[in-house]
Design a protein around this motif. Structure first.
Motif, short mmCIF file in Angstrom:
data_model
loop_
_atom_site.label_atom_id
_atom_site.label_comp_id
_atom_site.label_asym_id
_atom_site.label_seq_id
_atom_site.Cartn_x
_atom_site.Cartn_y
_atom_site.Cartn_z
N LYS A 84 0.85 -1.19 0.00
CA LYS A 84 0.00 0.00 0.00
C LYS A 84 0.89 1.24 0.00
N VAL A 85 0.58 2.21 -0.89
CA VAL A 85 1.32 3.46 -0.98
C VAL A 85 0.32 4.61 -0.90
N VAL A 86 0.58 5.56 0.00
CA VAL A 86 -0.27 6.74 0.12
C VAL A 86 0.46 7.93 -0.50
N ILE A 87 -0.12 8.48 -1.54
CA ILE A 87 0.44 9.66 -2.21
C ILE A 87 -0.18 10.87 -1.53
N PRO A 88 0.65 11.75 -0.91
CA PRO A 88 0.08 12.87 -0.18
C PRO A 88 -0.62 13.88 -1.09
N ALA A 89 -1.51 14.66 -0.47
CA ALA A 89 -2.26 15.67 -1.21
C ALA A 89 -1.34 16.80 -1.65
N GLU A 90 -1.65 17.40 -2.78
CA GLU A 90 -0.94 18.60 -3.24
C GLU A 90 -1.76 19.81 -2.78
N THR A 91 -1.09 20.75 -2.12
CA THR A 91 -1.78 21.92 -1.59
C THR A 91 -1.10 23.19 -2.06
N LYS A 92 -1.82 24.29 -1.93
CA LYS A 92 -1.22 25.60 -2.17
C LYS A 92 -1.64 26.52 -1.04
N ILE A 93 -0.77 27.47 -0.74
CA ILE A 93 -1.02 28.40 0.36
C ILE A 93 -1.51 29.72 -0.22
N GLN A 94 -2.59 30.24 0.38
CA GLN A 94 -3.16 31.53 -0.02
C GLN A 94 -3.32 32.38 1.23
N TYR A 95 -3.33 33.66 1.05
CA TYR A 95 -3.56 34.58 2.16
C TYR A 95 -4.80 35.39 1.86
N ALA A 96 -5.72 35.41 2.81
CA ALA A 96 -6.94 36.22 2.68
C ALA A 96 -6.75 37.47 3.54
N ILE A 97 -6.78 38.63 2.91
CA ILE A 97 -6.57 39.88 3.61
C ILE A 97 -7.88 40.68 3.58
N THR A 98 -8.32 41.05 4.77
CA THR A 98 -9.54 41.85 4.90
C THR A 98 -9.15 43.19 5.53
N GLN A 99 -9.64 44.27 4.95
CA GLN A 99 -9.33 45.59 5.48
C GLN A 99 -10.63 46.37 5.63
N ILE A 100 -10.82 46.91 6.84
CA ILE A 100 -12.01 47.71 7.13
C ILE A 100 -11.56 49.13 7.44
N GLU A 101 -12.12 50.09 6.72
CA GLU A 101 -11.79 51.51 6.98
C GLU A 101 -12.37 51.90 8.34
N ASN A 102 -11.59 52.65 9.10
CA ASN A 102 -12.00 53.02 10.44
C ASN A 102 -11.55 54.46 10.74
N PRO A 103 -12.11 55.45 9.99
CA PRO A 103 -11.68 56.83 10.23
C PRO A 103 -12.13 57.30 11.61
#
Length: 122
Positions: free
Chosen positions: A46-65
């Motif tokens: 039995k051979v387990v081939i690992p998952a292929e992943t990618k890293i993303q960044y979610a950036i949220t910006q809220i104006e706060n005058p």
């Protein structure tokens, strides 16, 4: 008279032709013993081939005058290709014809493509 002789000769030839045709002989059928072509699980690895992943960044910006904007940055790990279980023979080739296929786990496992997974690196 000549027609009667011709018809009687044709009738005699037709009757003689039907009587001399041999009956077809059915070919002899030999049934071979069944041969097992599938590989038993005990002979495979039995051979387990690992998952292929990618890293993303979610950036949220809220104006706060009149203050500085509120910013949030979240790291996301997304699956591109899911992990997969395969079985290989002693020569290292992938086995496709496995005898006990319904009793083993084979194929894609875990989260599917496009799903988010927890970040294990921190």
């Amino acid at each position: 008279m000549r027609h009667i002789v011709t018809l009687s000769l044709l009738s005699a030839v037709a009757i003689a032709g039907c009587g001399s045709t041999p009956e077809p002989v059915a070919p002899e059928v030999i049934i071979a013993a069944p041969v097992q072509t599938c590989a038993p699980v005990s002979a495979l690895q039995k051979v387990v081939i690992p998952a292929e992943t990618k890293i993303q960044y979610a950036i949220t910006q809220i104006e706060n005058p009149p203050y500085a904007p509120i910013e949030s940055k979240v790291k996301q790990v997304r699956v591109v290709k899911p992990a997969e279980v395969i079985y290989v023979d002693s020569e290292g080739r992938q086995a496709l014809d496995i005898c006990e296929r319904d009793q083993i786990e084979i194929g894609p496992i875990g989260p599917g493509a496009g799903e988010l997974v927890p970040d294990v690196e921190g």
